[in-house]
Design an enzyme around this catalytic site. Structure first.
Site, mmCIF file in Angstrom:
data_model
loop_
_atom_site.group_PDB
_atom_site.id
_atom_site.type_symbol
_atom_site.label_atom_id
_atom_site.label_comp_id
_atom_site.label_asym_id
_atom_site.label_seq_id
_atom_site.Cartn_x
_atom_site.Cartn_y
_atom_site.Cartn_z
ATOM 1 N N PHE A 156 0.824 -1.331 -0.025
ATOM 2 C CA PHE A 156 -0.061 0.088 0.059
ATOM 3 C C PHE A 156 0.768 1.237 -0.135
ATOM 4 C CE2 PHE A 156 -1.878 2.815 3.253
ATOM 5 C CZ PHE A 156 -2.423 3.523 2.699
ATOM 6 N N VAL A 157 1.841 1.501 0.989
ATOM 7 C CA VAL A 157 2.507 2.726 0.814
ATOM 8 C C VAL A 157 3.590 2.461 -0.051
ATOM 9 C CG1 VAL A 157 4.183 3.981 2.495
ATOM 10 C CG2 VAL A 157 1.981 3.115 3.551
ATOM 11 N N ASP A 177 11.169 -12.696 -0.882
ATOM 12 C CA ASP A 177 11.080 -12.031 0.555
ATOM 13 C C ASP A 177 12.531 -11.567 1.176
ATOM 14 O OD1 ASP A 177 11.026 -12.398 3.314
ATOM 15 O OD2 ASP A 177 9.438 -13.925 3.176
ATOM 16 N N LEU A 235 10.156 -1.142 3.405
ATOM 17 C CA LEU A 235 8.885 -0.737 4.013
ATOM 18 C C LEU A 235 8.159 -2.461 4.013
ATOM 19 C CD1 LEU A 235 9.583 1.882 2.877
ATOM 20 C CD2 LEU A 235 7.015 2.251 2.101
ATOM 21 N N THR A 258 11.016 -11.238 9.585
ATOM 22 C CA THR A 258 11.124 -10.111 8.472
ATOM 23 C C THR A 258 11.618 -8.947 8.998
ATOM 24 O OG1 THR A 258 8.900 -11.171 7.271
ATOM 25 C CG2 THR A 258 9.528 -8.830 7.023
ATOM 26 N N TYR A 267 5.088 -7.969 15.973
ATOM 27 C CA TYR A 267 5.254 -6.688 15.360
ATOM 28 C C TYR A 267 5.986 -5.560 15.965
ATOM 29 C CZ TYR A 267 4.087 -3.012 11.908
ATOM 30 O OH TYR A 267 3.981 -1.639 11.234
ATOM 31 N N ARG A 303 -8.021 -3.605 8.678
ATOM 32 C CA ARG A 303 -7.720 -2.231 9.378
ATOM 33 C C ARG A 303 -9.006 -1.434 9.639
ATOM 34 N NH1 ARG A 303 -2.466 0.187 6.964
ATOM 35 N NH2 ARG A 303 -1.057 -1.508 7.640
HETATM 36 N N1 UDP Z 1 -10.913 -1.647 14.878
HETATM 37 C C1 UDP Z 1 -12.494 -1.400 15.116
HETATM 38 N N2 UDP Z 1 -13.078 -2.153 13.891
HETATM 39 C C2 UDP Z 1 -12.533 -2.896 13.023
HETATM 40 C C3 UDP Z 1 -10.981 -2.665 12.787
HETATM 41 C C4 UDP Z 1 -10.380 -2.064 13.852
HETATM 42 O O1 UDP Z 1 -13.032 -1.021 15.923
HETATM 43 O O2 UDP Z 1 -13.119 -3.471 12.114
HETATM 44 C C5 UDP Z 1 -10.342 -0.713 16.064
HETATM 45 C C6 UDP Z 1 -9.230 -1.499 16.894
HETATM 46 O O3 UDP Z 1 -9.495 -2.103 17.656
HETATM 47 C C7 UDP Z 1 -8.349 -0.290 17.026
HETATM 48 C C8 UDP Z 1 -8.639 0.720 15.973
HETATM 49 O O4 UDP Z 1 -9.869 0.544 15.429
HETATM 50 O O5 UDP Z 1 -8.528 0.157 18.348
HETATM 51 C C9 UDP Z 1 -7.484 1.011 14.710
HETATM 52 O O6 UDP Z 1 -7.304 -0.470 14.317
HETATM 53 P P1 UDP Z 1 -6.200 -0.766 13.082
HETATM 54 O O7 UDP Z 1 -6.249 -2.448 12.994
HETATM 55 O O8 UDP Z 1 -6.613 -0.050 12.063
HETATM 56 O O9 UDP Z 1 -4.812 -0.571 13.681
HETATM 57 P P2 UDP Z 1 -4.077 -0.310 15.064
HETATM 58 O O10 UDP Z 1 -3.860 1.170 14.990
HETATM 59 O O11 UDP Z 1 -4.812 -1.042 16.173
HETATM 60 O O12 UDP Z 1 -2.711 -1.044 14.777
#
Ligand code: UDP
Length: 346
Positions: A21-22, A66, A83, A102, A155, A196
């Site tokens: 993506f980025v 990889d 990245l 990784t 991670y 996400r």
């Molecule tokens: N989250 C949510 N619903 C979703 C996906 C994520 O409420 O369908 C919440 C998740 O629990 C977190 C925030 O949104 O508090 C951001 O989540 P993301 O997975 O985008 O990235 P993070 O910042 O946690 O790495």
């Protein structure tokens, strides 16, 4: 060190994770300014679709590999961007051992190539190094609150170890290393199923599915549009002298997940309700970058407001997901007023 034979016009830049993506937006920007780009990607989370328009560009080379197994290249490099790593929680937790390797072995391989050629090296680190932060907003000198044995550790700790490796190489004078700590980023080319928050909510709203909110939705995040991030990454790679310290790159605007869901519904109106789900383990409660360092060292700050970036991203998802997703959106757009009255928290 391999002999440089280039014309001296553009640089030769290796982008590991360049089909992601980025990474793919970074490849676009580097090619646009006249650099030669070598994209290395394993397609674990990257996609050929992201770089398909670049395939016939004379300055673009693709290596399918990889970074854990990538330790030689037959041309000299001026710059190396790393990245290459799954970055969304469900994806980096799918194969946590590989995620850790990784971060550490893969980064080690790329650092060795930068050392070989005297190339500048930019490590894509992350706000996850701060864990569930006890200090707010997060400044770079905050050392974080990370659970080293939790599900996010592959991670968080992987990226922390990678930073340690980077700064050891820098201190030893073996590589000109720069470290960007990237906060939540969004925009076109996010994978619709990466799990996400922004991709989930937009895809759910566009296709008329329930919007999933984990926990109460009162946790916060700060969202940076991808073009702003790419500008920041290139500024950090090119700045002279090397700042020699990690630099936060993110948008300091802070939103609760509930506020974000409201904005998504305003852009992609939906009648679908919210489905509240349990909060994942170790999910940070608050996150917002302090970007003073980026302003001082790079003269950088993000420009794209969340509402505008969300609109571009929604347009891209609608175009990409095709007519199946578009139909419900068109139907729902007609019902926009009533949908927004009902609201996502109804
Ligand atoms: N989250 C949510 N619903 C979703 C996906 C994520 O409420 O369908 C919440 C998740 O629990 C977190 C925030 O949104 O508090 C951001 O989540 P993301 O997975 O985008 O990235 P993070 O910042 O946690 O790495």
């Amino acid at each position: 060190m391999l002999q440089r034979t280039g014309t001296g016009k553009g640089k030769t830049v290796l982008v590991a994770g360049g089909a992601g993506f980025v990474g793919s937006h970074l490849c676009d920007a580097l090619l646009a300014r006249g650099d030669r780009v070598i994209c290395v990607d394993s397609y674990i989370t990257g996609s050929k679709d992201n770089i398909r328009p670049l395939m016939n560009h004379p300055g673009f080379r693709l290596i399918e590999k990889d970074i854990c197994e990538f330790n030689s290249i037959d041309e000299p490099l001026d710059q190396v961007y790393n990245l290459a790593c799954a970055a969304s929680p469900p994806q980096y937790q799918a194969d946590p051992v590989h995620t850790m390797m990784t971060c550490v072995a893969g980064t080690g391989n790329l650092l060795a190539l930068a050392e070989r050629d005297g190339a500048s090296f930019l490590q894509a680190s992350t706000s996850e190094v701060y864990g569930d932060p006890a200090e707010h907003p997060q400044r770079e000198d905050y050392r974080g609150n990370v659970n080293c044995i939790g599900p996010r550790a592959c991670y968080d700790e992987g990226k922390r170890a990678a930073e340690a490796l980077c700064f050891d190489m820098l201190r030893a004078g073996r590589a000109d290393v720069r470290v960007a700590r990237i906060f939540n980023t969004y925009g076109p080319r996010m994978q619709p199923d990466d799990g996400r928050i922004i991709s989930n909510l937009l895809v759910q709203a566009i296709s008329g599915k329930p919007l999933t909110i984990y926990g109460t939705g009162e946790q916060t995040r700060s969202f940076c549009y991808v073009s702003d991030l790419v500008t920041g990454l290139m500024a950090l790679m090119d700045v002279d002298p090397n700042p020699g310290v990690p630099i936060n790159l993110g948008n300091p605007g802070e939103f609760t997940i509930n506020e974000l869901a409201d904005m998504v519904v305003a852009i992609a109106p939906t009648m679908a309700e919210v489905a509240y789900k349990p909060l994942p383990a170790d999910d940070p409660q608050r996150r917002r970058p302090d970007i003073l360092r980026a302003k001082e060292f790079l003269g950088w700050e993000p420009k794209v407001p969340l509402s505008e970036g969300l609109r571009h991203t929604a347009d891209w998802f609608i175009a990409t997901l095709g007519s199946d997703a578009e139909k419900p959106l068109r139907r729902q757009a007609v019902r926009q007023a009533s949908a927004y009255e009902i609201g996502v928290r109804a």
